[in-house]
Design a protein around this motif. Structure first.
Motif, short mmCIF file in Angstrom:
data_model
loop_
_atom_site.label_atom_id
_atom_site.label_comp_id
_atom_site.label_asym_id
_atom_site.label_seq_id
_atom_site.Cartn_x
_atom_site.Cartn_y
_atom_site.Cartn_z
N TYR A 162 10.65 -0.03 -4.90
CA TYR A 162 10.59 2.03 -5.04
C TYR A 162 9.91 2.82 -6.14
CZ TYR A 162 16.03 2.05 -3.58
OH TYR A 162 16.85 1.63 -3.08
N ASP A 163 9.65 1.64 -6.78
CA ASP A 163 8.02 1.84 -7.89
C ASP A 163 6.79 2.07 -7.33
OD1 ASP A 163 10.20 3.30 -10.42
OD2 ASP A 163 9.29 1.15 -11.37
N TYR A 164 6.70 0.66 -6.73
CA TYR A 164 5.28 0.66 -6.29
C TYR A 164 4.95 1.11 -5.02
CZ TYR A 164 1.74 -2.46 -3.17
OH TYR A 164 0.80 -2.35 -3.16
N VAL A 165 6.34 2.22 -3.74
CA VAL A 165 6.10 2.53 -3.29
C VAL A 165 5.10 4.24 -3.51
CG1 VAL A 165 6.89 3.91 -1.26
CG2 VAL A 165 7.06 1.46 -1.11
N PHE A 166 6.25 4.41 -4.75
CA PHE A 166 6.54 6.09 -4.91
C PHE A 166 5.05 5.86 -6.27
CE2 PHE A 166 10.80 6.22 -4.41
CZ PHE A 166 10.48 6.58 -2.90
N ASN A 167 4.59 5.22 -6.40
CA ASN A 167 3.88 4.88 -7.65
C ASN A 167 1.99 4.97 -7.43
OD1 ASN A 167 5.80 6.08 -9.61
ND2 ASN A 167 6.17 4.79 -10.24
N THR A 168 2.27 3.45 -7.08
CA THR A 168 1.01 2.57 -6.55
C THR A 168 0.45 3.47 -4.83
OG1 THR A 168 1.54 1.33 -7.22
CG2 THR A 168 -0.72 0.22 -5.99
N LEU A 169 1.56 3.05 -4.19
CA LEU A 169 1.36 3.03 -2.51
C LEU A 169 1.60 5.58 -2.39
CD1 LEU A 169 3.31 0.96 -0.03
CD2 LEU A 169 0.60 0.91 -1.05
N LYS A 170 2.01 6.15 -3.32
CA LYS A 170 2.19 7.41 -2.99
C LYS A 170 2.50 7.66 -2.21
CE LYS A 170 -0.91 7.76 -7.50
NZ LYS A 170 -0.33 7.45 -8.43
N LEU A 171 3.33 7.35 -1.75
CA LEU A 171 4.11 7.73 -0.90
C LEU A 171 5.36 8.83 -1.31
CD1 LEU A 171 4.32 4.46 1.63
CD2 LEU A 171 2.57 6.47 1.62
N ASN A 172 5.96 9.60 0.08
CA ASN A 172 7.36 9.84 -0.83
C ASN A 172 8.92 9.25 0.07
OD1 ASN A 172 7.91 12.65 -1.24
ND2 ASN A 172 8.53 12.59 1.11
N LYS A 173 8.68 8.24 0.92
CA LYS A 173 9.87 8.37 0.98
C LYS A 173 9.94 7.09 1.81
CE LYS A 173 13.41 9.11 4.51
NZ LYS A 173 14.24 9.92 5.56
N LEU A 174 10.88 5.96 1.20
CA LEU A 174 11.11 4.51 1.56
C LEU A 174 12.34 4.23 2.81
CD1 LEU A 174 10.09 1.50 1.44
CD2 LEU A 174 11.56 1.63 -0.78
N CYS A 175 12.02 3.72 3.81
CA CYS A 175 13.30 3.80 4.93
C CYS A 175 13.86 2.61 4.56
CB CYS A 175 12.47 4.70 6.26
SG CYS A 175 12.34 6.03 5.95
N CYS A 176 14.75 1.93 4.88
CA CYS A 176 15.06 0.58 5.50
C CYS A 176 16.71 0.90 6.81
CB CYS A 176 15.73 0.08 4.65
SG CYS A 176 17.11 0.51 3.62
N GLU A 177 16.10 -0.10 7.56
CA GLU A 177 17.40 -0.59 8.35
C GLU A 177 18.16 -1.79 8.76
OE1 GLU A 177 15.62 -0.55 12.53
OE2 GLU A 177 15.26 1.73 12.45
N VAL A 178 19.29 -2.13 8.24
CA VAL A 178 20.71 -2.73 7.77
C VAL A 178 21.50 -2.69 9.02
CG1 VAL A 178 21.83 -3.50 6.30
CG2 VAL A 178 20.06 -2.14 5.18
N PHE A 179 21.99 -4.06 9.93
CA PHE A 179 22.87 -3.91 10.63
C PHE A 179 24.60 -3.51 9.72
CE2 PHE A 179 20.57 -7.46 12.07
CZ PHE A 179 21.09 -7.45 13.55
N GLU A 180 24.84 -2.88 10.61
CA GLU A 180 26.11 -2.59 9.84
C GLU A 180 27.14 -3.47 9.29
OE1 GLU A 180 29.32 1.34 11.34
OE2 GLU A 180 28.27 -0.39 12.26
N PHE A 181 27.14 -4.43 9.61
CA PHE A 181 28.37 -5.59 9.66
C PHE A 181 27.52 -6.16 7.87
CE2 PHE A 181 25.37 -8.14 11.79
CZ PHE A 181 25.03 -8.79 11.11
N ASN A 182 26.59 -5.81 7.34
CA ASN A 182 25.89 -6.29 6.53
C ASN A 182 26.09 -5.27 5.61
OD1 ASN A 182 24.56 -7.50 4.17
ND2 ASN A 182 22.36 -7.32 5.63
N ARG A 183 27.21 -5.30 4.99
CA ARG A 183 28.08 -4.36 3.87
C ARG A 183 27.06 -4.61 2.52
NH1 ARG A 183 28.66 0.18 6.54
NH2 ARG A 183 30.28 0.21 4.41
N VAL A 192 -0.25 9.73 6.71
CA VAL A 192 0.49 11.54 7.40
C VAL A 192 1.79 11.39 6.34
CG1 VAL A 192 0.04 11.91 9.27
CG2 VAL A 192 -1.04 10.95 8.81
N ASN A 193 3.07 11.28 6.77
CA ASN A 193 4.08 11.33 6.80
C ASN A 193 4.10 10.87 5.38
OD1 ASN A 193 5.10 13.58 8.94
ND2 ASN A 193 4.38 11.18 10.28
N ARG A 194 3.80 10.44 4.11
CA ARG A 194 4.06 9.26 3.49
C ARG A 194 4.86 9.17 3.07
NH1 ARG A 194 3.37 13.94 -0.87
NH2 ARG A 194 3.46 11.91 -2.55
#
Length: 181
Positions: free
Chosen positions: A105-126, A76-78
């Motif tokens: 990135y290519d898979y998410v945007f071209n195959t899944l046809k989504l608009n945004k890819l997100c992630c979460e990372v521990f702040e210490f994992n520079r 819905v929110n792609r």
């Protein structure tokens, strides 16, 4: 380097258990589980039926080295989230992150046809934060004292990239195209 992403099979579960309980892997994950083969079989059956999550074994030249997943697929929110880890530590530092990052990135945007890819990372994992930033993912916010592990609270960096950003910058990167099952 012959990298592929292939669907997880039952005979991968023992490797996954070993990797997922390694301190050098769990250090960067929200949980420190004690896993059993029976629990992993239940998990595999669950993810095979879930159309909001995709999981693959990262394989290089027929050697399984880790897991990559796309989660929280929201048509819905792609948008969706992603994460990966290299459990076979002898493969770290070989440029695999570049190949995985750009192909996802290519898979998410071209195959899944989504608009945004997100992630979460521990702040210490520079290191991982900098890898994501190198390929256009931006810091969108910090979740303060968001995860508690071993009685210590950690900040989480929320990051994201949109299809517009990736389409604008992807020509700046040379990367091997990989097979994604």
């Amino acid at each position: 380097m012959g990298i592929i992403l292939r669907k997880i099979k039952e005979n991968d579960l023992e490797n996954i258990i070993e990797w997922r309980m390694m301190p050098q892997v769990t250090k960067y994950m929200y949980t420190d589980p004690i896993l059993t083969l029976e629990e992993q079989k239940i998990w595999l059956a669950k993810i095979e039926k879930n159309d909001k999550e995709l999981y693959w074994i990262i394989e290089i030249d027929n050697t399984s080295i880790g897991i990559l997943s796309i989660n929280h697929i929201d048509n819905v929110n792609r948008r969706c989230s992603w994460a990966y880890y290299i459990g076979n530590t002898s493969f770290r530092g070989r440029g695999i992150a570049t190949i995985l990052e750009c192909n996802v990135y290519d898979y998410v945007f071209n195959t899944l046809k989504l608009n945004k890819l997100c992630c979460e990372v521990f702040e210490f994992n520079r290191k991982v934060i900098e890898i994501h930033k190198k390929f256009g993912t931006e810091i969108e916010g910090i979740l303060k004292q968001h995860i508690c592990k071993n009685n210590t609270f950690y900040n989480i960096v929320c990051m994201g990239i949109t299809i517009d950003t990736w389409n604008r910058i992807k020509h700046n990167y040379k990367y091997e195209k990989i097979y994604i099952e």
